[in-house]
Design an enzyme around this catalytic site. Structure first.
Site, PDB file in Angstrom:
ATOM      1  N   ARG A 168      -4.797  -3.068  12.913  1.00 61.47           N
ATOM      2  CA  ARG A 168      -6.253  -3.147  12.738  1.00 61.47           C
ATOM      3  C   ARG A 168      -6.685  -4.591  12.988  1.00 61.47           C
ATOM      4  O   ARG A 168      -6.596  -5.442  12.111  1.00 61.47           O
ATOM      5  CB  ARG A 168      -6.663  -2.685  11.339  1.00 61.47           C
ATOM      6  CG  ARG A 168      -6.431  -1.203  11.115  1.00 61.47           C
ATOM      7  CD  ARG A 168      -6.978  -0.712   9.780  1.00 61.47           C
ATOM      8  NE  ARG A 168      -6.732   0.711   9.605  1.00 61.47           N
ATOM      9  CZ  ARG A 168      -5.649   1.234   9.042  1.00 61.47           C
ATOM     10  NH1 ARG A 168      -4.706   0.414   8.596  1.00 61.47           N
ATOM     11  NH2 ARG A 168      -5.490   2.530   8.922  1.00 61.47           N
ATOM     12  N   GLU A 188       0.800  -1.229   0.000  1.00 62.76           N
ATOM     13  CA  GLU A 188       0.000   0.000   0.000  1.00 62.76           C
ATOM     14  C   GLU A 188       0.831   1.277   0.000  1.00 62.76           C
ATOM     15  O   GLU A 188       0.521   2.213  -0.720  1.00 62.76           O
ATOM     16  CB  GLU A 188      -0.929   0.058   1.235  1.00 62.76           C
ATOM     17  CG  GLU A 188      -2.013  -0.967   1.263  1.00 62.76           C
ATOM     18  CD  GLU A 188      -1.588  -2.224   2.003  1.00 62.76           C
ATOM     19  OE1 GLU A 188      -2.466  -2.973   2.401  1.00 62.76           O
ATOM     20  OE2 GLU A 188      -0.366  -2.431   2.178  1.00 62.76           O
ATOM     21  N   HIS A 218      -6.682 -12.271  13.403  1.00 70.06           N
ATOM     22  CA  HIS A 218      -5.377 -11.663  13.537  1.00 70.06           C
ATOM     23  C   HIS A 218      -4.915 -11.676  14.983  1.00 70.06           C
ATOM     24  O   HIS A 218      -5.702 -11.778  15.906  1.00 70.06           O
ATOM     25  CB  HIS A 218      -5.412 -10.218  13.028  1.00 70.06           C
ATOM     26  CG  HIS A 218      -5.918 -10.087  11.640  1.00 70.06           C
ATOM     27  ND1 HIS A 218      -6.844  -9.141  11.278  1.00 70.06           N
ATOM     28  CD2 HIS A 218      -5.655 -10.798  10.525  1.00 70.06           C
ATOM     29  CE1 HIS A 218      -7.118  -9.263   9.993  1.00 70.06           C
ATOM     30  NE2 HIS A 218      -6.414 -10.260   9.521  1.00 70.06           N
ATOM     31  N   TYR A 220       0.371  -5.755  13.016  1.00 65.39           N
ATOM     32  CA  TYR A 220      -0.689  -5.035  12.324  1.00 65.39           C
ATOM     33  C   TYR A 220      -1.689  -4.459  13.320  1.00 65.39           C
ATOM     34  O   TYR A 220      -2.121  -5.141  14.251  1.00 65.39           O
ATOM     35  CB  TYR A 220      -1.405  -5.974  11.348  1.00 65.39           C
ATOM     36  CG  TYR A 220      -2.338  -5.261  10.407  1.00 65.39           C
ATOM     37  CD1 TYR A 220      -1.886  -4.198   9.639  1.00 65.39           C
ATOM     38  CD2 TYR A 220      -3.658  -5.655  10.277  1.00 65.39           C
ATOM     39  CE1 TYR A 220      -2.739  -3.542   8.760  1.00 65.39           C
ATOM     40  CE2 TYR A 220      -4.522  -5.003   9.410  1.00 65.39           C
ATOM     41  CZ  TYR A 220      -4.049  -3.946   8.653  1.00 65.39           C
ATOM     42  OH  TYR A 220      -4.899  -3.298   7.795  1.00 65.39           O
ATOM     43  N   GLU A 247      -9.780  -4.729   3.924  1.00 61.51           N
ATOM     44  CA  GLU A 247      -9.388  -3.633   3.044  1.00 61.51           C
ATOM     45  C   GLU A 247      -8.144  -3.997   2.247  1.00 61.51           C
ATOM     46  O   GLU A 247      -8.032  -3.667   1.065  1.00 61.51           O
ATOM     47  CB  GLU A 247      -9.137  -2.364   3.867  1.00 61.51           C
ATOM     48  CG  GLU A 247     -10.382  -1.712   4.427  1.00 61.51           C
ATOM     49  CD  GLU A 247     -11.333  -1.232   3.333  1.00 61.51           C
ATOM     50  OE1 GLU A 247     -10.881  -0.582   2.379  1.00 61.51           O
ATOM     51  OE2 GLU A 247     -12.535  -1.521   3.442  1.00 61.51           O
ATOM     52  N   ASP A 290      -6.081  -7.691   6.101  1.00 62.81           N
ATOM     53  CA  ASP A 290      -7.484  -7.568   6.505  1.00 62.81           C
ATOM     54  C   ASP A 290      -8.358  -7.398   5.271  1.00 62.81           C
ATOM     55  O   ASP A 290      -7.878  -7.516   4.127  1.00 62.81           O
ATOM     56  CB  ASP A 290      -7.669  -6.401   7.481  1.00 62.81           C
ATOM     57  CG  ASP A 290      -7.263  -5.062   6.875  1.00 62.81           C
ATOM     58  OD1 ASP A 290      -6.817  -5.033   5.708  1.00 62.81           O
ATOM     59  OD2 ASP A 290      -7.382  -4.035   7.564  1.00 62.81           O
ATOM     60  N   ASP A 310      -2.181  -5.332   3.126  1.00 61.27           N
ATOM     61  CA  ASP A 310      -2.455  -5.659   4.527  1.00 61.27           C
ATOM     62  C   ASP A 310      -3.340  -6.897   4.680  1.00 61.27           C
ATOM     63  O   ASP A 310      -4.150  -7.221   3.801  1.00 61.27           O
ATOM     64  CB  ASP A 310      -3.124  -4.468   5.225  1.00 61.27           C
ATOM     65  CG  ASP A 310      -2.148  -3.328   5.468  1.00 61.27           C
ATOM     66  OD1 ASP A 310      -0.933  -3.588   5.452  1.00 61.27           O
ATOM     67  OD2 ASP A 310      -2.607  -2.189   5.663  1.00 61.27           O
TER      68      ASP A 310
END
Length: 906
Positions: free
Chosen positions: A305, A7, A350, A303, A84, A82, A80
């Site tokens: 989130r 990203e 996670h 991470y 998103e 997740d 990432d």
């Protein structure tokens, strides 16, 4: 060559060092595609067909990736771990496929929870395909947010002028804030008394015991409700004899909290560090993506989130080893601790937020980090370590005391607690949002003092001597307003939203001016109350807590491949579209009556004299009611136009103060603040086309008459905070702040179209966000003017000098990040590049800036307007926005920019 897509440039830079020459790591700068903000981007008639658009930046990123992939051995999508992140990878793959850029090149998806060499290399050995279930969950959420926003917001605009927008999660969060405010307004304080006896043992040791019962009946906290009752108890206790009835000592344990999730990290950072959720996430992102630790760039937390609380086995063992080394074996529990999430709808895919290396103590890395990074890392490290430490061992003692006065027996109780072994408390103790406001002061003191409060040795039957008896009056207090931390906690408890959305939701509420923050507490603005009242009256189901949580649960089931995402949308759209259709026949009078009833206690507060609060104070016969004007809502009389009484929405509760009218009648959107002592003219606060403004006197209809003096409000100053003194100060601008050290000419402070500034002759310098135009001093004003004169720029408000980032070694140019009219941007003097929403000016690094400028240069855009070009377009150019189209043809650009590309998702 293998091409890896991530990203951000910071993440790309860190990973590139780990992978070596055989890999090229490219940043997508977040999402490359989005739904165009117009009707038809999601089509329910075509089974929710979605049209995606490549923006200018997205197109340039796809071009760069496509160029790199040409001739590559493999494409690795490493965004990432997740939903998103999965969606970004899917968008990249879809865009490259549409361009036919892959041509048989294998594509792999890898994820890692931490950006360390070991984690990245391990991930590369375990590739997989894109998880379509996660992508489907993303599509469903994005479609739902679009359908709600693009269908409900226009209803608000038509039926409730002044409203900005509604959102699937934001509107429910706003309801929480508004309902808490209504609880506070409805609250009626209740009197109660506490009775405390200070007693002495035979050995001379003193302690305190409080009244808990009398005559065989238990006395609760609010049972002693009058001074007379308290005086009677005090009188009896002053004549009583005291004796220990029983002593009970019990061992107890206090266990540590689990390591951080996104939500608990935001809450604790707010409590302990005073950081807003959005700020916490920005800083955590930097710690995750990698920081330079003396030549080594590494991600120092996992991470950020996540709503999982588990940790990898090797991380737990690492933590236990560090605990033993730093605190001793006594602090290491016999078995590792395992945690599970109690929150509704939690997903535990996670790990918790934790350090990537437990041995990396905060004091070892602090010198390499910015202050806020160091504080947040220390918070994460201590919480993680404490979560694997031994429990604290306590001893809780309860002493019951009897007081006899004649035939009457009165019961008192003393409690104490001592820490026998501190365990995890040696390192960490979780903060609290809001202590019980209605606990007696004694009770609060006892809670706060539990760890150090020790009762003297006593046994049953021991006589006690009275030192003094005290009785204290109290009043119950309303529930506290939500802080950002406590609102996040409440949203998580209700299952509203997800960890990655909390910070954005809170920021949106503030940006829409639906809430404001006063003393670190969220307070609803009138605009927010109106929106909530409207939605509760006509779309109640869609702001219900259970409905929103159930919808979140369905979306989680989509991510687990349990149900079809389009089926969720069909069920939602069937009822939602019907509710939207029903509002087409809704009249504004229906809306006003509903809001009058719902918001009555707020806009028509009880006067306390038994009179009707809705009776017009001017004509005495009309009924006050909510009215909707061009610039929003106000209160007016039902006898209009005969009676022209008006006032602002929020009533002050005092007639004639802040009601915006007089016996002669007022105007909608006008509040009279008082009269100017110098001229006797009225000073008013008015709603204007471009926002609230102040005016001295009234405008004359006579030709050639002088216009009344006016002043806008500085950004950040709420209209409700403006009083006569503040208004007169603003209307007196410009004011002389100092004299120029060389010319001796005055330096003036004033408000302009683009905000506050200081001026010397034809040189203008904007004030910083922490400067106050009414309070800026001579030294600061001179510094701003001198700096501006040295940097050039005459005859117009100064541009932000910006924050220097450093030199691009490749081009030799200095890069600076600045605040543009339409948002922050970075420039090297030749090319301007707007910062994407995922980046902030405060956190931008030199490497990220170089990547942004190079990407903008490659796309052929972002060049600053030449001196002498139309200045109206210069601010837009500086921020990357396009100026409005003009009828006259513009000069042909050197390179024709390709139009935004659209693709569809079925």
């Amino acid at each position: 060559m293998k091409v890896v897509v991530v990203e951000s440039p910071a993440k790309a830079k860190t990973i590139n060092k780990y992978l070596g020459r055989d890999y090229e790591v490219i940043a997508s700068f977040g999402h490359i595609r989005d739904l165009p903000p117009k009707d038809g981007s999601v089509d329910p008639e075509q089974d929710f067909h979605m049209v995606w658009e490549l923006a200018d930046r997205g197109a340039s990123r796809v071009s760069e990736i496509a160029k790199a992939v040409k001739g590559a051995d493999k494409l690795i999508l490493a965004t990432d771990p997740d939903r998103e992140g999965e969606a970004i990878s899917w968008h990249v793959l879809e865009a490259l496929t549409a361009r036919k850029a892959l041509k048989g090149i294998p594509v792999e998806r890898v994820t890692f929870n931490a950006i360390t060499k070991a984690s990245v290399e391990q991930a590369m050995r375990k590739p997989r395909e894109i998880d379509q279930a996660l992508v489907d969950a993303y599509l469903a959420r994005r479609a739902l947010d679009y359908l709600v926003g693009f269908n409900l917001s226009p209803v608000l605009w038509r039926k409730l002028p002044g409203a900005r927008s509604a959102g699937r999660v934001q509107s429910v969060a706003l309801r929480l804030v508004v309902e808490r405010e209504m609880e506070i307004e409805r609250f009626k304080p209740r009197e109660y008394w506490t009775i405390v006896a200070t007693l002495t043992t035979a050995d001379g040791a003193t302690f305190e015991a409080r009244l808990v019962g009398a005559d065989g009946k238990r006395i609760q906290r609010l049972d002693v409700g009058t001074g007379e009752e308290a005086a009677a108890f005090k009188r009896d206790l002053e004549r009583a004899t005291f004796q220990v009835a029983s002593v009970e000592a019990k061992p107890a344990k206090r266990h540590p909290q689990p390591p951080f999730t996104t939500s608990t990290l935001q809450q604790e950072a707010s409590r302990k560090l005073g950081m807003a959720p959005a700020q916490t996430m920005r800083v955590a992102q930097r710690l995750y993506e990698g920081v330079d630790l003396g030549g080594e760039t590494v991600g120092i937390i996992t991470y950020m989130r996540t709503d999982g609380v588990d940790m990898a086995p090797e991380a737990i063992q690492d933590a236990r080893r560090v605990i033993g080394k730093e605190f001793g074996d006594r602090y290491v529990p016999d078995a590792p601790r395992k945690y599970s999430v109690k929150a509704k709808n939690a997903q535990e895919a996670h790990e918790a937020v934790r350090p990537t290396d437990m041995g990396r103590l905060p004091k070892m890395v602090a010198r390499h980090l910015e202050p806020e990074q160091a504080k947040l890392y220390e918070l994460i490290w201590t919480r993680t370590m404490a979560s694997q430490m031994e429990s604290a061992e306590l001893e809780r003692t309860t002493v019951d005391v009897t007081a006899k006065v004649g035939p009457r027996t009165i019961d008192l109780r003393a409690t104490g607690q001592v820490v026998k072994f501190d365990g995890f408390l040696a390192l960490y103790q979780e903060g609290k949002d809001d202590p019980d406001p209605n606990a007696a002061p004694l009770g609060r003191a006892m809670e706060e003092d539990e760890e150090s409060r020790r009762l003297p040795p006593m046994k049953a039957g021991d006589p006690l001597k009275r030192e003094r008896i005290s009785s204290t009056q109290h009043f119950t207090e309303p529930p506290p307003r939500y802080s950002e931390a406590s609102l996040v906690k409440r949203m998580e408890e209700l299952g509203i939203g997800r960890p990655s959305t909390y910070a954005a939701v809170l920021q949106t509420l503030r940006d829409r001016e639906y809430v404001k923050i006063e003393k670190k507490r969220l307070q609803p603005e009138d605009k927010g109350r109106l929106v909530t009242g409207f939605l509760e009256s006509f779309f109640r189901r869609y702001v219900e807590y259970d409905f929103t949580a159930d919808l979140e649960e369905q979306l989680d089931r989509v991510s687990n491949a349990e149900i079809d995402w389009r089926a969720v949308l069909r069920d939602f759209w069937r009822d939602f579209s019907a509710a939207i259709g029903e509002t087409k026949e809704l009249r504004v009078t229906d809306v006003l009556e509903a809001l009058n009833g719902l918001l009555g206690p707020h806009i028509f507060p009880d006067k306390g004299d038994g009179s009707n609060p809705r009776t017009c104070p001017t004509c005495g016969s009309g009924q006050l009611s909510l009215k909707l004007g061009k610039f929003g809502a106000f209160i007016g009389c039902s006898n209009y136009p005969e009676c022209k009484y008006t006032r602002q929405l929020s009533a002050s509760g005092v007639e004639g103060e802040g009601d915006g009218s007089s016996a002669e009648g007022g105007q909608p959107g006008v509040r009279v603040l008082g009269n100017d002592p110098a001229t006797g003219l009225p000073v008013t606060l008015r709603d204007g086309r471009f926002g609230p403004f102040l005016q001295l006197g009234e405008a004359s209809t006579e030709k050639g008459a002088e216009k009344p003096k006016r002043s806008s409000l500085p950004k950040g100053l709420s209209p409700s905070a403006v009083d006569l003194e503040k208004a007169l100060a603003l209307l007196s601008l410009p004011r002389e702040v100092a004299r120029h050290p060389e010319t001796g000419e005055p330096i003036l402070a004033n408000l302009g179209r683009f905000g506050p500034y200081v001026q010397h002759g034809k040189t203008y310098a904007n004030l910083g966000k922490d400067d106050d135009v009414l309070e800026i001093g001579a030294n600061r004003a001179i510094d701003l003017i001198v700096a501006k004169e040295q940097g050039g720029g005459r005859g117009r408000p100064a541009a932000d000098p910006g924050r220097p980032l450093g030199k691009d070694e490749a081009s030799g140019r200095d890069l600076v990040v600045k605040a543009g009219r339409y948002g922050p941007y970075v420039t090297d003097g030749e090319v301007n590049a707007t910062l994407p929403k995922t980046m902030t000016a405060e956190a931008l690094t030199l490497d990220e800036a170089i990547a942004l400028v190079n990407a903008k240069r490659a796309s052929g855009g972002g060049k600053p307007a030449k001196r002498g070009a139309a200045r109206k377009g210069s601010a837009r150019a500086a921020s990357g926005d396009k100026p409005a189209a003009k009828k006259t043809a513009a000069k042909k650009p050197a390179a024709k920019k390709a139009p935004a590309k659209k693709t569809s998702s079925g």
